[in-house]
Write a protein that holds these residues in place. Structure first.
Motif, short mmCIF file in Angstrom:
data_model
loop_
_atom_site.label_atom_id
_atom_site.label_comp_id
_atom_site.label_asym_id
_atom_site.label_seq_id
_atom_site.Cartn_x
_atom_site.Cartn_y
_atom_site.Cartn_z
N PHE A 52 0.86 -1.22 -0.16
CA PHE A 52 -0.07 -0.15 -0.19
C PHE A 52 0.84 1.14 0.07
N ARG A 53 1.89 1.36 0.90
CA ARG A 53 2.84 2.36 0.96
C ARG A 53 3.56 2.47 -0.36
N SER A 85 1.02 3.75 -3.42
CA SER A 85 0.51 5.22 -3.03
C SER A 85 1.84 6.04 -3.08
N ILE A 137 -6.40 0.27 -3.26
CA ILE A 137 -5.37 0.94 -2.57
C ILE A 137 -5.18 2.19 -3.29
N THR A 138 -5.69 2.36 -4.61
CA THR A 138 -5.47 3.66 -5.34
C THR A 138 -6.39 4.58 -4.95
N ALA A 173 -6.84 5.26 -1.95
CA ALA A 173 -6.33 5.98 -0.47
C ALA A 173 -5.95 7.43 -1.13
N ALA A 192 -8.50 9.87 -2.65
CA ALA A 192 -9.18 10.60 -1.59
C ALA A 192 -8.63 11.76 -1.15
#
Length: 372
Positions: free
Chosen positions: A4-5, A8, A101-102, A104, A107
């Motif tokens: 995720f990190r 992102s 995941i994308t 996030a 948002a």
């Protein structure tokens, strides 16, 4: 969490780089436009950077969604090209999970766009219009540059001064040519030349241009009937500055006023437009994730042009729908939501088409083997 990190960070870094490039391109074009206005005397050169600062939020609210869209395409396209996405898919990373995941970073961008759209951009547009109103009320002395002929906004007057004092009061080597016109007849020109001049401001705010030791010429170009008058002192009334504090630009209307003010078509359309920009961020994210999927043999830029055309179609239809909504050609209940629904459907089709195609191809292969 590590994946995720990583994803992102890739998206946000690419988003920042792309948005910075787009911002420089757009602001450079606008700056050249304002610079030309300053060169012609329509704007004070000292306020150019202030104008660009006021316009910045309005630029960013449109640049960030495009920057996110291109950031996802470029970042994920590189991961597909280097087979990193293949490795992630082998560990169970589906398109749906990649989309979650994308969403996030999307948002985060959407919140920033909402802040710009509802608050900063209207405030910047208000200050920009007030500044332009103030510039429109400036006299020749506020924009005059020594050593350069300056054409006034209506094109009927040309002013030149060889020197000017720092307080912009005293002039040296003055030349003024004024063409007097009405709707039916050309009244010729008046030319004033003077050794020096000065601006006098009366207590009531009335301004006068006082010229010393010069000549006045009246006549028509091409005719030998000029009248020449020598004078020791010549006074001319200057237009009194009329600074308007009225804000009429729809972009400058505060969001609170749109919610509580007059429920006109213009206000309702503008409110829906501001709501649409944060929604736009999520829908372009939905479209970008499947469009970023490329074959390593094809290269990461194969789908970039079709994707950009799809984004431009989305934004163009949205802008056109806003114009139609203002004119009452689209029911207010339908508003701009049909545009979002249309491209949401396209995004969902893009997301599920490839897995569905692979699933059907797999079943076909199994069927052929079974019958073979």
């Amino acid at each position: 969490m590590i994946v995720f990190r990583y994803l992102s960070r890739e998206v946000l870094v690419t988003l920042s780089a792309v948005s910075a490039v787009l911002l420089v391109i757009i602001m450079s074009g606008r700056f050249i436009k304002y610079l030309a206005q300053a060169a012609s005397g329509a704007l004070d050169p000292g306020v150019l950077f202030l104008i660009m600062g006021f316009r910045l939020p309005g630029f960013l609210q449109l640049i960030l969604p495009l920057g996110l869209f291109l950031g996802i395409l470029l970042a994920y396209g590189r991961l597909y090209l280097e087979s990193e996405m293949t490795v992630l898919a082998a560990t169970g990373m589906s398109q749906q999970r990649l989309l979650v995941i994308t969403l996030a970073p999307a948002a985060l961008v959407s919140l920033l766009v909402a802040w710009l759209s509802f608050s900063l951009a209207p405030q910047g547009a208000t200050q920009f219009q007030l500044l332009i109103n103030k510039q429109d009320a400036m006299t020749e002395f506020d924009t005059l540059v020594p050593g350069r002929f300056q054409l006034l906004r209506d094109g009927s007057r040309v002013t030149y001064t060889e020197t000017m004092s720092d307080d912009r009061i005293n002039l040296g080597g003055v030349f003024i040519s004024e063409k007097k016109l009405d709707e039916k007849k050309d009244h010729g020109i008046t030319v004033l030349v003077a050794e020096k001049g000065r601006q006098e401001i009366k207590p009531d705010g009335t301004r006068y241009l006082i010229l010393d030791n010069g000549y006045r010429y009246d006549g028509n170009p091409g005719q030998a009937d000029y009248r020449a008058i020598k004078y020791d002192t010549y006074g001319a009334l200057l237009p009194k500055p009329d600074i308007s504090d009225e804000v009429t630009d729809r972009d400058a209307i505060s969001t609170n006023e749109l919610l509580t003010g007059e429920p006109s078509l213009r206000n309702k359309a503008e409110l829906q437009w501001r709501i649409s920009l944060p929604i736009l961020v999520f829908i372009v994210t939905l479209m970008a994730v499947p469009l970023a999927r490329v074959n390593p043999r094809q290269g990461r830029f194969l789908k970039l042009l079709p994707a950009i055309l799809l984004y431009m179609a989305y934004l163009t239809i949205l802008i056109a729908a806003r114009g139609a909504l203002e004119k009452g050609k689209i029911p207010m209940g339908l508003g701009l939501w049909w545009v979002h629904a249309l491209f949401l459907s396209i995004g969902l089709a893009l997301l599920y088409w490839e897995p569905l195609r692979l699933k059907l191809a797999s079943r076909r292969s199994v069927s052929e083997v079974a019958h073979g």
